[in-house]
Every structure is written in C-alpha cells, then in structure tokens.
Design a protein around this motif. Structure first.
Motif, PDB file in Angstrom:
ATOM      1  N   ARG A   1      -5.188   6.259   1.158  1.00  0.00           N
ATOM      2  CA  ARG A   1      -4.388   5.268   0.432  1.00  0.00           C
ATOM      3  C   ARG A   1      -4.334   5.675  -1.039  1.00  0.00           C
ATOM      4  O   ARG A   1      -5.357   5.856  -1.690  1.00  0.00           O
ATOM      5  CB  ARG A   1      -5.007   3.874   0.560  1.00  0.00           C
ATOM      6  CG  ARG A   1      -4.081   2.789   0.032  1.00  0.00           C
ATOM      7  CD  ARG A   1      -4.605   1.407   0.354  1.00  0.00           C
ATOM      8  NE  ARG A   1      -5.751   1.072  -0.474  1.00  0.00           N
ATOM      9  CZ  ARG A   1      -6.497  -0.014  -0.304  1.00  0.00           C
ATOM     10  NH1 ARG A   1      -6.217  -0.851   0.680  1.00  0.00           N
ATOM     11  NH2 ARG A   1      -7.521  -0.262  -1.092  1.00  0.00           N
TER      12      ARG A   1
ATOM     13  N   CYS B   1       0.846  -1.199   0.000  1.00  0.00           N
ATOM     14  CA  CYS B   1       0.000   0.000   0.000  1.00  0.00           C
ATOM     15  C   CYS B   1       0.875   1.241   0.000  1.00  0.00           C
ATOM     16  O   CYS B   1       1.890   1.292   0.701  1.00  0.00           O
ATOM     17  CB  CYS B   1      -0.917   0.033   1.216  1.00  0.00           C
ATOM     18  SG  CYS B   1      -2.164  -1.256   1.225  1.00  0.00           S
TER      19      CYS B   1
ATOM     20  N   ARG C   1      -2.564   0.557  -4.342  1.00  0.00           N
ATOM     21  CA  ARG C   1      -2.347  -0.759  -3.753  1.00  0.00           C
ATOM     22  C   ARG C   1      -1.819  -1.690  -4.839  1.00  0.00           C
ATOM     23  O   ARG C   1      -2.440  -1.817  -5.890  1.00  0.00           O
ATOM     24  CB  ARG C   1      -3.667  -1.306  -3.209  1.00  0.00           C
ATOM     25  CG  ARG C   1      -3.582  -2.635  -2.504  1.00  0.00           C
ATOM     26  CD  ARG C   1      -4.945  -2.870  -1.834  1.00  0.00           C
ATOM     27  NE  ARG C   1      -5.067  -4.172  -1.235  1.00  0.00           N
ATOM     28  CZ  ARG C   1      -5.531  -5.236  -1.873  1.00  0.00           C
ATOM     29  NH1 ARG C   1      -5.900  -5.161  -3.136  1.00  0.00           N
ATOM     30  NH2 ARG C   1      -5.640  -6.386  -1.247  1.00  0.00           N
TER      31      ARG C   1
END
Lengths: 433, 345
Positions: free
Chosen positions: B193, B184, B196
């Motif tokens: 985030r 991540c 990923r």
C-alpha cells in the motif's frame, strides 16, 4: 378465510423524566376519578399472572422494514432484490441471507407473512399498528403496550409498568396512553439509556429524602382517613411510590454493571445496548419494554441500508432471545417485531423501496408463541397476500392472547364498553400455544 | 470528424440527448466495444445486454445470462467482455458469440462492486464487499495478487462496502475506495500500500440525530497523467432515508497525498461514476438522489460544475467513447445516449 401455517420525530418538550412521570401519573388518577375509565377496569385484571409475571418486549422497526430483505424473500423475481434466501430450521421456509442467526433459531419464532394493513403513511400507519385500530375522533385509544403495561402491572411494584426507548428522531412517536390516562404513560428514555433527573436534588441526602417521603405518607394517610376510598389519594401514593422506586432503580439503567462479556455479546451498537437494557428491565420486573430502532425508511438505496440494519437486528435479536431463554425469561416474555408497514415490491428509480401495507410481515417469539410457525403467504412477487390475511386488530388480539389476556375484555370508557382488541378481530391461533 | 481545436472548446451545455434505449429494470454496468460500435450493459436481471449503436434503431437486446445475481461490473478487451456480479463471480464471455470463455466462481466472497481493465489490457482489478482488491490476468483469469487493508466494519460496527477501483494510466498503481471514505493506493508490482487518504465527508453517520449510515465513495478515476485522483460520491446527508445531500467530488494528489480540491453541487444526489473526459478541463460524473438522476461536468480544478441533464432515475454507470464524443448513461429504466459535440452533426 383460509389460514395456513408451516410448523416446525419530536423535541424534548414531552420528555418524561422523574417530575413529569409523577405529574402524568397524577393526571391519570384524576381521569380515573372523574369517569374517564371505569374503576373496575382500572384494576389490573389478570390475577393468575401475578404468580408468574409476564412481560412484553416490543421491537419497533421504525420507518418500515423490508419484508423482502428479512422474512419473505422473493429470490430471482424482479421484486426480489439482490439478496439470496437461506434455509431455516423450519423445513421449506427461507429468510433473507442477512439473517443467518435468526434462520438458525427459527424454531423460536413465529412469522406472520400476511399482514394487509392498508395504510401506508407513517403516522396513521403507526397509530394503526400501535393501537390495533384506526383512529377515531370520539375516543383516544391507548397504545397496545400501554394496555399491556396496565394489564400486566404488578401491584405495588416500584418499577414503571412500561419503559419505552427511542431517540426523538428515531422512534417517530411516543406511546399514547389514550383513554387510560397519563398515569399509564411509559417512562421514556429518549436522550440516553438512563432516565433524566433520576438523582437526588442537590444538597439532599438519601436519608433526608426517605424522611421526607415518610412525612408525606403520614400526611397523606391522615388525609385519606377523612376521605375513605379516594382513588385520587391512592393514585398520588402510587405515583410517589413509583418515583421513589425509580430513583432506587437507577442501577438498572447502568449497563456498566453488566459483565463485559455480556455487553460484547450484545454488541456495542445502540440497538444492541438498548436490547441489553430491555433484558435488564424485564428481569427486574418491568412488564412492558419497547425498543425502537429507526431509519428503516429506505426510499433510496434500500439494499445498502438493509445491509447495515438487518445484520445488526439479526445478531442482537439472537443474543437477546438466547439471553432471555437462559435466564428463564423467554417463556414469560412475549417478543414482538413490528413496523408501521413493509416496503414495496417495486424497486424505485432511486434503488429504494417505498411504503407498502398490502402484504408484509411481522414476527413473534416467547410467551405463548408456537415457535417454528410460519403463518400466511404472499404471491410470487410479494405483491398480495394469498393466504391467511390478517390486519392490525388481529395482531393486537394475538398479542393479548399470547400473554393470557382475553382480547374481548372490555374497558368502560364513559358509557361505552371498549374491548381490548377491536370487535371482529381474531387472534392468530395457529401461532399460539 | 472534428478538429482538436473544436474538442477543446466543447461546452457541456451544448450536449444533446440522442436517444433513450429502454430497459425495464436497473442497469448497474456498461462497457463499449469500440470496433463494432456496440454497448454492453448489465444489471438487476442477471443478464448482459448489447446495444448495436450502428443500427438504425438501436435497442437493448439480451445476449447472455451467466450470472446468478445483479451484474455490477463490465469491461471490454479484445473481443471479450469481462463481467462481475453480486454473485462473486468474474466471467469472460466472447462479445460476439456470447460464448462463456472462462469464469472464476469465487472470485470474491461477497458482492463484486466494480471491475476495471488496465489500459494495456494486461490485468483486471476487482473490488468487493469482502473488502479485498484483486488483480486478475486479463487473458487467463488467473489471480495475480490480492490487496487487503480496508476496514471490514464501519466505525459504528456495521457492514461496510468497497465500492470503487481505478487503475492508473501507466498500470503501476491501483486505487480503491470504501463506504467510510477511505482511499488506498496500491503498488501493482510490490503489492504494497503506497498511500491512504481519508475523505470522511463522503460518509454520513450522525449518532445523535439519525443513527444509520449513508454515502460512501462510489467511484474513482485517475487523471490522464496519473498524478490526480478524482473521488466521487455524496457530501453530508441531512436525511439518511434518502440521498439528501450534495453531489460531491474531491481531487487528490496521488504523489503527495494531499487533497487538491473539494467541490460540491447543490444538486442532491450521490455520484455513482466519475471519469476524466478526454477534453480539458472536464471531469464527468453521473448519479442520482433526492434531486433526481444527474449527469454533470466538473472543472478539473474542482471549482465549479455544469449540469448536463437531470434523468428519470439514478445513473449507475456510463461509458464514454475514446474521444469523449458520445456518452452512454446506464441506470434505472435503460440507457441514455448523448452527443457532447453536437456541432459535428
């Protein structure tokens, strides 16, 4: 000897499916007829147990689980590793933090921390623990589970006496029927949770199959009348009966028939599902079940592997013991947790632990077991047994005695009387009721 | 002192072992105090040790013991060593006096696996088996933010681990990686985030042949310009009883989220630590396994590797000095000190 207790690898060629199960049983009959094992001994001899059937469930942690990361933690020592100990329901006794559920139900377990079994190579160690004896050239000893299956068998049961679950690469070995012969070999579940070839042959209905069986029985009985007392014929009939029973028991191996809630409680790991099946089989009347959970052989990255394996063991065993108890089966089912050996105190250059047989642990629960017992002790680093040393024969004697079988009972093998547990062995009475 | 030209042409095969500083257990972490030429190491006996690299005969000397479990992470900033441990604590300690300055007792609710300092010294990023990434004020020890998003169990339902963390050179991005091969990227400012990646080859679980997992992404490193991420561990393992699989390193483009290169070596080991060497084109990694301990250098295109040395045991961590002249590999049995530019004398 001072004894202290705290109180409070293979292929598919040997797969036994329906046909080979049958042929194995028939082969065993032949052995019985021609002097392999004496007839008297071949009859299950624990008659009082018939009234209340007893069972044995082996949990075989193949490869060798670490006593440090389970039953005998050594916190703060160089040998101890990074896991912490936690208190259990037995005052003064701690287990590894990876087993919180076990710790909370330690009153059901008896732990033996003082095994010294000397052999630390996989195959001979597994033979030793499985039979309770070192190998001998002159005699092929059966695995304890096979003996127990034979002794605890329910006459005329349609179910196999012994079911053993493992993947070919996992359990490392198949239970050896030894001198008891192939008819006592367990039903092996190697490629899945259901026996192979258990269904009817293509184009044959169940009614047709039953008719065939009736015809076979008729012919067999006529044949037997001309040869009164033939054990071979008796063996054939028993074998066919078992196979037919196995086919009728297909539903037992179908976990879809369990409520979703129960399946979820056991968890969806392979070990969880195997233990659920084990419970189903025991509940249905199978005398002995073995579940082999492999890959404990943690030569590298021991702590990572035990982080994975022990919590699964902890959870599944806790559910299993609860489930057996709630169904009224725990009192009549001996549960044994064994490996071929433990793991070294020394943490090797690969952050692993190697094989170690000089001081390791096993555990019991259920039938005949004094729950809340901790037997034996190792030194501060877990290198040697300092109290209550026991060996593989003692474990075998303990198992027999726990289910009400005299460990000194003999089989007559040819001219040689062979006791169930090796001469000079002692059951660990401190952990028995 | 060598010229820049010399550094650009250094060859790992020229590297020489200078010394071994013995320690009887397993070292999991190291960091350098560049001003005093001191190396700090910590490991399985819960203590932090100092090696005076300027001494005539450097030795591993215990300095303090403030943790209650394995010391798994060390980072140094401005006279202070910040340590992380399997006890879940982060502790700030005066490097010279050994005085404990501050501690965060429950920094994580599980084993801390790694902790690194931002290049500007403003914050520390830590990861642990509670599967959280946490950022801490490097001076005060106050929690700045927490990133959550790594799976808490493996696909098979077992415990997993969050092994690795790295901070981009500009301090804007944090990368974290776990046992099942997920990486991540987190935006430090927004806490979101960013991306990923899935690098599943680092995780082996063969439900048919060997139902136990092994592997995981064990280390991460940003390239000096922050555009690439080196991901290190082990490739497909044939026998889960040990690290019987190839050293593996992948390079990912942090902007596009694409894998640039995947490189394996025949040496059977897990790479526990990876870093971009200051000198092009090298990436250095260290680890150990069935083939023995190893320190290796990899081409930044990921196309080839050059082994530096086989070690007695696993190398768990290493420290490079600022110019990449010296490498100190910590692991089983102590520290190995290597010079990578031996022609300098």
């Amino acid at each position: 000897m001072k004894r202290t207790a705290l109180t409070s690898c293979g292929g598919q060629d040997h797969t036994i499916h329906r046909r080979s199960f049958l042929s194995g049983m028939l082969a065993g009959s032949t052995v019985a007829s021609f002097g392999g094992v004496g007839l008297e001994a071949d009859q299950p001899a624990v008659k009082p147990l018939r009234k209340e059937q007893r069972h044995v469930l082996f949990i075989w942690l193949a490869g060798g689980s670490s006593q440090f990361e389970m039953w005998d933690p050594k916190p703060g020592r160089e040998t101890g590793g990074p896991f912490r100990p936690i208190d259990t329901t037995i005052p003064g006794y701690q287990v590894c933090e990876l087993m919180p559920q076990t710790a909370a139900m330690m009153d059901r377990y008896a732990v033996v921390r003082s095994l010294n079994t000397e052999i630390s190579a996989h195959a001979p160690a597994a033979d030793l623990i499985s039979t309770g004896r070192p190998k001998e050239a002159a005699i092929d000893y059966p695995e304890i589970g096979v003996v127990l299956g034979h002794e605890l068998a329910v006459r005329d049961s349609e179910l196999p006496d012994y079911v053993s679950m493992f993947l070919p690469s996992e359990g490392r070995r198949r239970p050896n029927p030894g001198f008891l012969g192939g008819r006592h070999a367990p039903l092996l579940l190697e490629s899945g949770l259901r026996p192979e070839n258990i269904g009817l042959p293509a184009g044959v209905t169940d009614a047709q199959h039953v008719e065939r069986e009736h015809l076979r029985e008729l012919l067999s009985s006529k044949f037997a009348q001309r040869r009164a007392g033939s054990d071979l014929i008796s063996g054939y009939n028993s074998a066919y009966q078992k196979v037919r029973g196995l086919m009728r028991s297909d539903h037992l191996f179908n976990l879809d028939q369990e409520p979703q809630k129960v399946r979820d409680q056991y968890g969806r790991t392979e070990f969880g599902q195997q233990c659920l099946l084990a419970r189903r089989l025991i509940e249905a009347g199978v005398s002995v079940v073995k579940v082999a959970r492999g890959f404990w052989d943690s030569h590298h990255d021991n702590f990572e592997s035990h982080r994975e394996l022990v919590p699964d063991f902890d959870h599944v065993m806790s559910v299993l013991l609860d489930d057996l108890d709630q169904r009224g089966l725990l009192e009549s089912t001996l549960v044994m947790v064994l490996s071929e050996f433990g793991r070294t105190p020394k943490i090797n250059p690969n952050v692993g632990r190697d094989h170690y047989a000089a001081a390791w642990s096993c555990a019991f629960a259920g039938c005949g077991i004094r729950g809340g017992s901790v037997y034996g002790k190792t030194d501060a680093d877990g290198k040697t047994v300092v109290d209550g040393e026991v060996d593989a024969a003692d474990i075998a004697a303990t198992a027999f005695k726990a289910v009400g079988i005299d460990p000194e009972k003999h089989y007559q093998v040819g001219l040689r009387p062979v006791p169930l547990a090796r001469e000079e062995s002692h059951a660990i009475d401190d952990i028995l009721l | 002192m060598s010229s820049p030209e010399e550094k650009k042409t250094f060859s790992p095969s020229d590297a020489k072992l200078l010394a071994t500083y013995e320690y009887p257990q397993i070292l999991y972490a190291s960091c350098l105090d560049p001003d005093r030429r001191a190396l700090f190491v910590g490991g399985s006996d819960y203590a932090v040790y100092r090696v005076d690299l300027a001494a005539e005969k450097p030795a591993v000397e215990q300095r303090w013991r403030s943790h209650d479990n394995y010391v798994s992470a060390l980072t140094y900033h401005d006279g202070v060593v910040i340590s992380g441990s399997y006890d879940g604590q982060l502790i700030w300690t005066n490097a010279e006096s050994g005085e404990s300055l501050r501690g965060v007792k429950d920094a994580h609710a599980a084993w801390i696996r790694d902790a690194v300092l931002a290049r500007d010294g403003s914050f520390v990023a830590s990861v642990a088996d509670d599967m959280l990434v946490k950022l801490w004020d490097a001076k005060t020890g106050e929690l700045i933010t927490t990133f959550a998003g790594h799976e808490r169990l493996t696909p098979e339902g077992f415990a997993t681990a969050l092994y690795a963390v790295a901070i981009s050179p500009d301090g804007t991005t944090v990368a974290s990686a776990d046992r099942i091969g997920h990486v991540c990227l987190w935006d430090v400012k927004s806490g979101k985030r960013l991306r990923r990646f899935e690098a599943p080859t680092f995780y082996t679980y063969d439900a048919v042949k060997r139902s136990r997992s092994i592997g995981g992404i064990r280390s991460l490193a940003f390239s000096p310009d922050g555009s690439k991420l080196a991901v290190a561990g082990i490739g497909a393992v044939s026998n889960v009883d040990g690290f019987v699989g190839p050293c593996r390193m992948e390079l990912w483009n942090c902007v596009t989220g694409e894998r640039i290169a995947a490189c394996q070596d025949k040496h059977q080991a897990v790479l526990n630590h990876v870093a971009f060497h200051p000198v092009e084109p090298w990436i250095v990694a260290a680890g150990g396994g069935d083939g023995g301990g190893v320190i290796s250098f990899w081409n930044r295109q990921g196309s080839s590797s050059t082994h530096l040395a086989k070690l007695k045991g696993h190398a768990q961590h290493f420290s490079l000095d600022a110019e990449g002249r010296h490498l100190y590999a910590a692991g089983h049995g102590g520290v190995q000190a290597w010079t990578l530019f031996p022609r300098e004398g």
